[in-house]
Design a protein around this motif. Structure first.
Motif, PDB file in Angstrom:
ATOM      1  N   PHE A 113       0.839  -1.203   0.000  1.00 36.83           N
ATOM      2  CA  PHE A 113       0.000   0.000   0.000  1.00 36.83           C
ATOM      3  C   PHE A 113       0.876   1.255   0.000  1.00 36.83           C
ATOM      4  O   PHE A 113       0.595   2.220  -0.730  1.00 36.83           O
ATOM      5  CB  PHE A 113      -0.913  -0.019   1.228  1.00 36.83           C
ATOM      6  N   VAL A 114       1.940   1.252   0.786  1.00 38.61           N
ATOM      7  CA  VAL A 114       2.849   2.404   0.849  1.00 38.61           C
ATOM      8  C   VAL A 114       3.538   2.608  -0.499  1.00 38.61           C
ATOM      9  O   VAL A 114       3.632   3.744  -1.002  1.00 38.61           O
ATOM     10  CB  VAL A 114       3.885   2.209   1.972  1.00 38.61           C
ATOM     11  N   PHE A 115       4.015   1.530  -1.115  1.00 39.30           N
ATOM     12  CA  PHE A 115       4.680   1.651  -2.412  1.00 39.30           C
ATOM     13  C   PHE A 115       3.699   2.114  -3.498  1.00 39.30           C
ATOM     14  O   PHE A 115       4.057   2.907  -4.378  1.00 39.30           O
ATOM     15  CB  PHE A 115       5.324   0.320  -2.820  1.00 39.30           C
ATOM     16  N   GLN A 116       2.471   1.628  -3.453  1.00 40.50           N
ATOM     17  CA  GLN A 116       1.489   2.050  -4.441  1.00 40.50           C
ATOM     18  C   GLN A 116       1.163   3.537  -4.285  1.00 40.50           C
ATOM     19  O   GLN A 116       1.039   4.264  -5.283  1.00 40.50           O
ATOM     20  CB  GLN A 116       0.217   1.216  -4.326  1.00 40.50           C
ATOM     21  N   ALA A 117       1.018   3.978  -3.037  1.00 38.81           N
ATOM     22  CA  ALA A 117       0.794   5.402  -2.794  1.00 38.81           C
ATOM     23  C   ALA A 117       1.978   6.224  -3.284  1.00 38.81           C
ATOM     24  O   ALA A 117       1.805   7.307  -3.870  1.00 38.81           O
ATOM     25  CB  ALA A 117       0.554   5.644  -1.303  1.00 38.81           C
ATOM     26  N   ALA A 118       3.197   5.705  -3.077  1.00 35.37           N
ATOM     27  CA  ALA A 118       4.389   6.407  -3.549  1.00 35.37           C
ATOM     28  C   ALA A 118       4.395   6.500  -5.072  1.00 35.37           C
ATOM     29  O   ALA A 118       4.781   7.532  -5.649  1.00 35.37           O
ATOM     30  CB  ALA A 118       5.642   5.687  -3.054  1.00 35.37           C
ATOM     31  N   PHE A 138      -6.064   6.323 -12.914  1.00 36.32           N
ATOM     32  CA  PHE A 138      -7.340   6.128 -12.222  1.00 36.32           C
ATOM     33  C   PHE A 138      -7.404   4.743 -11.579  1.00 36.32           C
ATOM     34  O   PHE A 138      -7.867   4.593 -10.442  1.00 36.32           O
ATOM     35  CB  PHE A 138      -8.498   6.309 -13.203  1.00 36.32           C
ATOM     36  N   ILE A 139      -6.943   3.722 -12.294  1.00 35.35           N
ATOM     37  CA  ILE A 139      -6.904   2.376 -11.716  1.00 35.35           C
ATOM     38  C   ILE A 139      -5.956   2.341 -10.529  1.00 35.35           C
ATOM     39  O   ILE A 139      -6.243   1.724  -9.492  1.00 35.35           O
ATOM     40  CB  ILE A 139      -6.509   1.345 -12.786  1.00 35.35           C
ATOM     41  N   LEU A 140      -4.817   3.011 -10.650  1.00 35.29           N
ATOM     42  CA  LEU A 140      -3.858   3.049  -9.556  1.00 35.29           C
ATOM     43  C   LEU A 140      -4.484   3.683  -8.313  1.00 35.29           C
ATOM     44  O   LEU A 140      -4.331   3.170  -7.192  1.00 35.29           O
ATOM     45  CB  LEU A 140      -2.619   3.837  -9.996  1.00 35.29           C
ATOM     46  N   ALA A 141      -5.217   4.791  -8.508  1.00 32.93           N
ATOM     47  CA  ALA A 141      -5.839   5.483  -7.375  1.00 32.93           C
ATOM     48  C   ALA A 141      -6.992   4.679  -6.788  1.00 32.93           C
ATOM     49  O   ALA A 141      -7.130   4.555  -5.563  1.00 32.93           O
ATOM     50  CB  ALA A 141      -6.322   6.862  -7.816  1.00 32.93           C
ATOM     51  N   LEU A 144      -5.795   1.613  -4.916  1.00 36.44           N
ATOM     52  CA  LEU A 144      -5.144   2.049  -3.678  1.00 36.44           C
ATOM     53  C   LEU A 144      -6.190   2.308  -2.593  1.00 36.44           C
ATOM     54  O   LEU A 144      -6.039   1.861  -1.445  1.00 36.44           O
ATOM     55  CB  LEU A 144      -4.334   3.321  -3.936  1.00 36.44           C
ATOM     56  N   LEU A 145      -7.268   2.994  -2.945  1.00 34.48           N
ATOM     57  CA  LEU A 145      -8.320   3.281  -1.977  1.00 34.48           C
ATOM     58  C   LEU A 145      -9.088   2.014  -1.602  1.00 34.48           C
ATOM     59  O   LEU A 145      -9.571   1.886  -0.469  1.00 34.48           O
ATOM     60  CB  LEU A 145      -9.262   4.342  -2.536  1.00 34.48           C
ATOM     61  N   ALA A 146      -9.201   1.066  -2.536  1.00 38.80           N
ATOM     62  CA  ALA A 146      -9.850  -0.208  -2.213  1.00 38.80           C
ATOM     63  C   ALA A 146      -9.036  -0.977  -1.175  1.00 38.80           C
ATOM     64  O   ALA A 146      -9.595  -1.529  -0.211  1.00 38.80           O
ATOM     65  CB  ALA A 146     -10.027  -1.041  -3.478  1.00 38.80           C
ATOM     66  N   VAL A 147      -7.725  -1.015  -1.355  1.00 34.83           N
ATOM     67  CA  VAL A 147      -6.867  -1.682  -0.376  1.00 34.83           C
ATOM     68  C   VAL A 147      -6.936  -0.950   0.963  1.00 34.83           C
ATOM     69  O   VAL A 147      -6.988  -1.577   2.035  1.00 34.83           O
ATOM     70  CB  VAL A 147      -5.422  -1.757  -0.885  1.00 34.83           C
ATOM     71  N   GLY A 148      -6.947   0.397   0.914  1.00 27.32           N
ATOM     72  CA  GLY A 148      -7.085   1.161   2.141  1.00 27.32           C
ATOM     73  C   GLY A 148      -8.389   0.849   2.865  1.00 27.32           C
ATOM     74  O   GLY A 148      -8.416   0.711   4.093  1.00 27.32           O
ATOM     75  N   ALA A 149      -9.471   0.715   2.090  1.00 28.46           N
ATOM     76  CA  ALA A 149     -10.756   0.336   2.689  1.00 28.46           C
ATOM     77  C   ALA A 149     -10.679  -1.052   3.308  1.00 28.46           C
ATOM     78  O   ALA A 149     -11.241  -1.309   4.379  1.00 28.46           O
ATOM     79  CB  ALA A 149     -11.866   0.388   1.638  1.00 28.46           C
ATOM     80  N   GLY A 150      -9.959  -1.967   2.646  1.00 25.56           N
ATOM     81  CA  GLY A 150      -9.779  -3.301   3.201  1.00 25.56           C
ATOM     82  C   GLY A 150      -9.021  -3.267   4.524  1.00 25.56           C
ATOM     83  O   GLY A 150      -9.370  -3.976   5.467  1.00 25.56           O
ATOM     84  N   LEU A 151      -7.991  -2.423   4.599  1.00 26.02           N
ATOM     85  CA  LEU A 151      -7.237  -2.312   5.845  1.00 26.02           C
ATOM     86  C   LEU A 151      -8.099  -1.762   6.974  1.00 26.02           C
ATOM     87  O   LEU A 151      -7.870  -2.075   8.149  1.00 26.02           O
ATOM     88  CB  LEU A 151      -6.015  -1.408   5.630  1.00 26.02           C
ATOM     89  N   VAL A 152      -9.096  -0.956   6.641  1.00 25.84           N
ATOM     90  CA  VAL A 152      -9.985  -0.387   7.653  1.00 25.84           C
ATOM     91  C   VAL A 152     -11.067  -1.382   8.071  1.00 25.84           C
ATOM     92  O   VAL A 152     -11.299  -1.608   9.260  1.00 25.84           O
ATOM     93  CB  VAL A 152     -10.630   0.916   7.138  1.00 25.84           C
ATOM     94  N   PHE A 153     -11.720  -1.997   7.083  1.00 28.67           N
ATOM     95  CA  PHE A 153     -12.910  -2.809   7.369  1.00 28.67           C
ATOM     96  C   PHE A 153     -12.611  -4.276   7.642  1.00 28.67           C
ATOM     97  O   PHE A 153     -13.488  -5.002   8.122  1.00 28.67           O
ATOM     98  CB  PHE A 153     -13.902  -2.711   6.206  1.00 28.67           C
ATOM     99  N   LEU A 154     -11.410  -4.732   7.334  1.00 29.15           N
ATOM    100  CA  LEU A 154     -11.095  -6.152   7.518  1.00 29.15           C
ATOM    101  C   LEU A 154     -10.074  -6.357   8.634  1.00 29.15           C
ATOM    102  O   LEU A 154      -9.227  -7.243   8.566  1.00 29.15           O
ATOM    103  CB  LEU A 154     -10.560  -6.747   6.200  1.00 29.15           C
TER     104      LEU A 154
END
Length: 348
Positions: A113-118, A138-141, A144-154
């Motif tokens: 997630f950090v590397f993708q944000a970078a 757009f796919i990259l962004a 990235l937000l989907a993985v971030g949502a996964g880190l929050v909700f899972l």
């Protein structure tokens, strides 16, 4: 302003690094999933926590923790009281033998997630603009937000088994974006040089990322009700056994959709405002606008069905998946197969 080729190269390197780490995370999460086995409580532990239907001389009752329905260390109060976003009593249910693989997968996901944000930030700095001016960005962004949502909700142990279901579509989209939709770092076309670009696209990407978690939860819910929890035999038993209780998955799908639905709706409305300033009309039934409206209606139908007593959760889950399918097609593929005013995919 000329493009900084050095930073652009570092962005591409960070993207490839993130992709590789996501692959490792997928492998680790699949090992955790395949090796999942429910911790069994001893008779003394069952009596100690006061689980109904257990006795020193008898076998555990159906639905008790020893039957594989609740985690070790849970109490009777946890079975009836919901205190968090998706709690139905088995949130802390975890594998008795392979939890370390879940931790390894989580670590890989966080580093990726950090590397993708970078990769996204470096591309923006290299081009001196917000980095979502073409389909690759757009796919990259969005992923990235989907993985971030996964880190929050899972975060809960019982929901960590969802990571293979999240990472497969994320990796598929990243692979497709990095191979077929990749665009060299460059300034955006004049039509996208607007302050509405970061506002509209950011909100749509955030809503879409959370919708991915909702779609994954509905898929897992349908797998769970197709193969009831506790079933040891039968077609699909091995695939469904690690999944948490169907109620947990149903709540996860519903409440993430409740969060994503207004976010996505605001993104569509702001897109209409931008369309009025750019093209002189709020709505023109462009293919992307039409598909956005269809997906919004489907998600509204899901929320209505989920909250209506005459509809079962299973039927509602299918509506949720229909909305998710239209959303994916609209956001990522409609620019490829249909030409319209939103065709800024950077494919030409």
């Amino acid at each position: 302003m000329p493009v900084n080729e050095t930073l652009s190269g570092y962005s591409d390197l960070a993207f490839r690094t993130a992709f590789g780490l996501y692959v490792l995370a997928l492998l680790a999460s699949m090992i955790y999933y395949a090796g999942f086995r429910v911790a069994k409580l001893s008779e003394r532990e069952l009596v100690g926590v006061g689980v109904p239907g257990s006795s020193a001389a008898g076998s555990p009752a159906a639905g008790s923790p020893a039957a594989g329905f609740t985690p070790a260390g849970s109490t009777g109060a946890e079975l009836t009281e919901s205190t968090s976003l998706t709690d139905t009593g088995d949130e802390d249910r975890a594998s008795a033998g392979s939890l370390r693989w879940a931790r390894i997968a989580q670590l890989f996901v966080m580093v990726a997630f950090v590397f993708q944000a970078a990769a996204l930030v470096l591309r923006g700095i290299a081009t001196d603009r917000f980095p979502w001016g073409n389909m690759y960005e757009f796919i990259l962004a969005s992923t990235l937000l989907a993985v971030g949502a996964g880190l929050v909700f899972l975060r809960k142990p019982a929901l960590k088994v969802a990571w293979p279901f999240v990472l497969v579509p994320v990796l598929a989209l990243l692979f497709f974006g990095g191979t077929h939709l990749y665009s060299e770092a460059a300034p955006v076309v004049p039509a996208l040089r607007s302050y509405w670009l970061p506002i509209h696209v950011s909100i749509i990407s955030l809503g879409s990322g959370i919708f991915l978690i909702a779609g994954v939860a509905s898929i897992m819910y349908l797998l769970r009700v197709w193969q009831p929890q506790g079933a040891e035999h039968g077609y699909g038993a091995g695939l469904a056994r690690p999944l948490p209780h169907a109620d947990t998955l149903d709540r996860l799908a519903y409440r993430t959709t409740v969060i994503a639905f207004p976010i996505f709706g605001v993104g569509v409305l702001l897109g209409a405002v931008w369309a009025e300033s750019a093209w002189g009309r709020f709505w023109g039934w462009d293919p992307k606008e039409t598909a956005s409206f269809v997906s919004w209606v489907l998600y509204a139908g899901y929320l209505h069905a989920r909250a209506t007593s005459g509809w079962g959760a299973k039927k509602a889950a299918w509506i949720n998946l229909a909305g998710f399918a239209v959303l994916i097609f609209n956001l990522f593929f409609i620019n490829i197969v249909v030409s319209g005013l939103h065709s800024y995919a950077g494919l030409n």
